[in-house]
Write an enzyme that holds these catalytic residues in place. Sequence first.
Site, PDB file in Angstrom:
ATOM      1  N   GLY A  55       0.817  -1.205   0.000  1.00 52.31           N
ATOM      2  CA  GLY A  55       0.000   0.000   0.000  1.00 52.31           C
ATOM      3  C   GLY A  55       0.850   1.254   0.000  1.00 52.31           C
ATOM      4  O   GLY A  55       2.084   1.195   0.103  1.00 52.31           O
ATOM      5  N   THR A  80      -9.620   0.043   3.019  1.00 53.68           N
ATOM      6  CA  THR A  80      -9.828   1.494   3.057  1.00 53.68           C
ATOM      7  C   THR A  80     -10.845   1.998   2.038  1.00 53.68           C
ATOM      8  O   THR A  80     -10.992   3.202   1.870  1.00 53.68           O
ATOM      9  CB  THR A  80      -8.493   2.233   2.821  1.00 53.68           C
ATOM     10  OG1 THR A  80      -7.943   1.826   1.560  1.00 53.68           O
ATOM     11  CG2 THR A  80      -7.495   1.918   3.932  1.00 53.68           C
ATOM     12  N   ALA A 126      -4.934  -2.600   5.697  1.00 53.63           N
ATOM     13  CA  ALA A 126      -6.260  -2.065   6.002  1.00 53.63           C
ATOM     14  C   ALA A 126      -7.164  -2.166   4.784  1.00 53.63           C
ATOM     15  O   ALA A 126      -6.703  -2.126   3.646  1.00 53.63           O
ATOM     16  CB  ALA A 126      -6.169  -0.603   6.446  1.00 53.63           C
ATOM     17  N   THR A 130      -7.739   5.759  12.091  1.00 56.47           N
ATOM     18  CA  THR A 130      -8.281   6.843  11.263  1.00 56.47           C
ATOM     19  C   THR A 130      -9.157   7.814  12.043  1.00 56.47           C
ATOM     20  O   THR A 130      -9.723   7.459  13.086  1.00 56.47           O
ATOM     21  CB  THR A 130      -9.126   6.222  10.123  1.00 56.47           C
ATOM     22  OG1 THR A 130      -9.806   7.250   9.409  1.00 56.47           O
ATOM     23  CG2 THR A 130     -10.185   5.280  10.675  1.00 56.47           C
ATOM     24  N   TYR A 158     -16.824   1.588   7.419  1.00 57.88           N
ATOM     25  CA  TYR A 158     -15.372   1.659   7.516  1.00 57.88           C
ATOM     26  C   TYR A 158     -14.954   2.127   8.906  1.00 57.88           C
ATOM     27  O   TYR A 158     -14.092   1.511   9.553  1.00 57.88           O
ATOM     28  CB  TYR A 158     -14.830   2.600   6.443  1.00 57.88           C
ATOM     29  CG  TYR A 158     -13.383   2.993   6.628  1.00 57.88           C
ATOM     30  CD1 TYR A 158     -12.363   2.063   6.452  1.00 57.88           C
ATOM     31  CD2 TYR A 158     -13.035   4.304   6.967  1.00 57.88           C
ATOM     32  CE1 TYR A 158     -11.037   2.431   6.628  1.00 57.88           C
ATOM     33  CE2 TYR A 158     -11.718   4.670   7.130  1.00 57.88           C
ATOM     34  CZ  TYR A 158     -10.720   3.728   6.958  1.00 57.88           C
ATOM     35  OH  TYR A 158      -9.398   4.090   7.135  1.00 57.88           O
ATOM     36  N   TRP A 193      -6.853  11.603   6.019  1.00 56.86           N
ATOM     37  CA  TRP A 193      -6.728  12.120   4.650  1.00 56.86           C
ATOM     38  C   TRP A 193      -5.348  11.806   4.044  1.00 56.86           C
ATOM     39  O   TRP A 193      -4.649  12.684   3.537  1.00 56.86           O
ATOM     40  CB  TRP A 193      -6.994  13.623   4.633  1.00 56.86           C
ATOM     41  CG  TRP A 193      -8.395  14.020   4.985  1.00 56.86           C
ATOM     42  CD1 TRP A 193      -9.324  13.303   5.685  1.00 56.86           C
ATOM     43  CD2 TRP A 193      -9.049  15.258   4.644  1.00 56.86           C
ATOM     44  NE1 TRP A 193     -10.505  14.001   5.806  1.00 56.86           N
ATOM     45  CE2 TRP A 193     -10.357  15.215   5.174  1.00 56.86           C
ATOM     46  CE3 TRP A 193      -8.645  16.392   3.955  1.00 56.86           C
ATOM     47  CZ2 TRP A 193     -11.266  16.259   5.023  1.00 56.86           C
ATOM     48  CZ3 TRP A 193      -9.551  17.433   3.828  1.00 56.86           C
ATOM     49  CH2 TRP A 193     -10.850  17.369   4.353  1.00 56.86           C
TER      50      TRP A 193
END
Length: 296
Positions: free
Chosen positions: A17, A73, A71, A112, A136, A161
């Site tokens: 990722g 996402t 994750a 997050t 999520y 973000w």
Amino acid sequence: MRGREQVLSILVPGGSGQLGQDLAALAPQAAAPSSSDLNVRDTGQVVAAVTELADRARATGTSPVVINAAAYTAVDAAETDEERAFAVNADGPRVLAAACSSRGVPLIHVSTDYVFAGDATSPYEPGDLLGPLNAYGRTKAAGEDALLGSGARSWIVRTSWVYGKTGSNFVKTMARLEKEREELSVVDDQTGSPTWSRDLAAGLLELAGRIAAGEGPSQRVLHCTGGGSTTWCGFAKAIFTELGADPARVKPCTTAEFPRPAARPAYGVLSNASWREAGLTPLRDWSDALKAYFAS
């Protein structure tokens, strides 16, 4: 306090990722398997990987640490695929925590701002009440609970973000749309802190180094984001500017005018006070990071 990562043996699940790749680039000694090579839901695979990490650390006289960058996402897709999102975002950390606990390996887990409801008027602190608005966020909150209840020597780092050079993210989407459209409408009533994955990776490695030195923060949940805040529209305008395009081509709109399957928090700014109080280096302002991203 950068530069302690050389004393570490690091395992980065989710290594393919955008964050995982930046961690591997900044710490070339790290093992950073992709999710297809290391499935965090597979107990056997995770136990084998953590055992190999611990053995390698003993053989080289370094300190082992796991930084979990794996994750699910896809925020909108999670609304109809919550079971899979839960498996990666909640069951995965639970399996990692059990393996790390049994082998005495510390674990850093990335979470997050979406664990919050977004109804605050000042930056969220780590101890503020959670209230995720979407699937999520619920799965990420469950992952936090799994770690905090595991007994593992673990830290949760919430961010927001995130964008990087690989994968799908807002910056890359805006760069593509700038070429395709004369004007672009972007929501201007959601506020957060853009975070370059490379800056976040450097911060996570600094935290790992502190943990290896026996100076891990007493607070187990920390916030680490780019400094300052903006709206998605403000972020898009800044991206257009860096592209050499006219930011006036980006037009503000409301969330109601741009409905999505998953509800988004209107305010997702995280206070970085916990990061600073732990003696860790604050990330640069989001606008400075964006300039550096394009310059690089």
